[in-house]
Enzyme design. Sequence first.
Site, PDB file in Angstrom:
ATOM      1  N   GLU A   1       0.860  -1.187   0.000  1.00 52.38           N
ATOM      2  CA  GLU A   1       0.000   0.000   0.000  1.00 52.38           C
ATOM      3  C   GLU A   1       0.898   1.241   0.000  1.00 52.38           C
ATOM      4  OE1 GLU A   1      -2.274  -0.171   3.615  1.00 52.38           O
ATOM      5  OE2 GLU A   1      -2.328  -2.358   3.558  1.00 52.38           O
TER       6      GLU A   1
ATOM      7  N   GLU B   1       0.793   5.473   0.040  1.00 50.81           N
ATOM      8  CA  GLU B   1       0.182   6.796   0.069  1.00 50.81           C
ATOM      9  C   GLU B   1       1.135   7.761  -0.638  1.00 50.81           C
ATOM     10  OE1 GLU B   1      -0.914   8.010   4.050  1.00 50.81           O
ATOM     11  OE2 GLU B   1      -1.192   5.912   4.631  1.00 50.81           O
TER      12      GLU B   1
ATOM     13  N   ASP C   1      -6.980   8.204   1.545  1.00 53.18           N
ATOM     14  CA  ASP C   1      -6.669   7.752   2.899  1.00 53.18           C
ATOM     15  C   ASP C   1      -6.134   8.949   3.675  1.00 53.18           C
ATOM     16  OD1 ASP C   1      -6.210   6.282   5.146  1.00 53.18           O
ATOM     17  OD2 ASP C   1      -4.445   5.254   4.389  1.00 53.18           O
TER      18      ASP C   1
ATOM     19  N   ASN D   1       2.362  -5.987   3.357  1.00 54.03           N
ATOM     20  CA  ASN D   1       1.455  -6.920   4.014  1.00 54.03           C
ATOM     21  C   ASN D   1       1.756  -8.351   3.615  1.00 54.03           C
ATOM     22  OD1 ASN D   1      -0.824  -4.964   5.134  1.00 54.03           O
ATOM     23  ND2 ASN D   1      -0.264  -4.236   3.098  1.00 54.03           N
TER      24      ASN D   1
END
Length: 511
Positions: free
Chosen positions: A10, A12, A100, A157
């Site tokens: 992920e 950002e 986010d 992850n």
Amino acid sequence: MTVRRVMGIETEYGITRPGDPRADPIHLSGLIVRGYADFAGATGALPQSAGWDYADEAPLRDARGYEVARELADVSQLTDVDDPTLANSVLSNGARLYVDHAHPEYSSPEVTNPLDAVRYDRGGEIVMQRAAAATDGIRLYKNNVDGKGASYGTHDNYLLDRSVPFAQLVTGLLPFLVARPLICGAGRVGIGPASEEPGFQISARADYIETEVGLETTLRRPLVNTRDEPHATATKYRRLHLITGDATLADVGGLLKVGSTSLVLRLIESGLTPDLELANPVAAARTLSRDDTLRATVGTRDGRRLNGLDILAAYVNAAQSAYAQDREGWAHDAETDLVLSEWSDLLDDLTRDPDSAADRVDWVAKRALLGAYRDRAGLAWDDPRLAQIDIQYSDMDPQRGLALRIRASGRLRHLVSEADAQTCASQAPTDTRAWFRGECVRRFGASIRAASWDSVVFSRPDRHASRISLPEPLQATSAQTQALFDEAGTLDEFLDSLKSQSANRGATTEV
């Protein structure tokens, strides 16, 4: 012993609109998500009328065996609350693109090996470039700090068997995570969260880590995050959610970030972790980050002094030994061969001459650029021009971004071709449930009401909603569902066929 497991990244992205210092980053981030949806069209991204399915999310559940009361949680932790004002989409490649907090985030689809993780991370760069091109003057940066005190995350992850005790994970991971930036750090101008001191360091995130273990991700940031939200069958799996990593633009650094971590998890699962326990892991992370000579040492609880390369060598040696003995019964595979070879070679080169790793690791490549500029202009580390070069390194515009330019020239070694990255921006991996999610978006996106990592919810006129549950990440793959998609002429036919054959497809239907 293998690197293969379900994993994902992920990212950002930093965001600005030059000439508009008062621009709201949340608004700008929404423009990015909507811009990509407009670019991709009906077969490339869900329409803005669709949402995220939060039914299976539990952001306050802690892996240490409890759940934080909602009234005690920081608002930033409540990521299971639908906010219709924030843009969100699921893409045909199986990824999620959404706002986010104050950043646009690209969350890659689930993959099964580190090289695919790099491919889909690179595919995310293409997505973000297309999104920026569809907006009015917005710039995106694949970095983690603004140099003024703010930090935003790149999270990796990994899916693990729930039988592995969480305390065992923590013990095995902490020394490794402290040293990992040496082989995959992004590099950063400035020392301290707000660049209070001049200098250069290896990790962009080290100054923002405040504790060893914890649930939070935007405050009191931990080396090991305890969020117990597997996005899969909870009785079988846990998802390790790591928030300390840097965004990578170098393919080899990206490969080693996730590949070495997956191997360390194999060591932990097998009880083969090196005998290392640092006296103060948080302080050690900052110590190692702030010494780009790689000579700084940190203390262990048994009184030894080790540098970062010593720590990483202990892990790679343990992994090589386990791989040679094949104690877990895994067949040798090309991905594991690649990670072990690149990891070992890089440690040798960093020991001999750190500058020789400029073609593989972002922090070394960035330091070389900054060093050349400093030498030509006679600049001190606190000169604002160096901070500007730092930011420009991560610019996603191919004409402005320094990392993209040196990667295109071949000075950052390729593992993923541009054509491969373009493919990964639009097509899902075939060997995980991301295939099913991506194909649903591509074929039936207009009828999808919501989706998540483990579900797709269809809305049909004059009928109840149909929720497809996908609890097994390695099911609902192309091999299992391609024929089902191809044979169905309509959504109703698809859902009827899926319901009758769900036991063999890795998906179950609910009304």
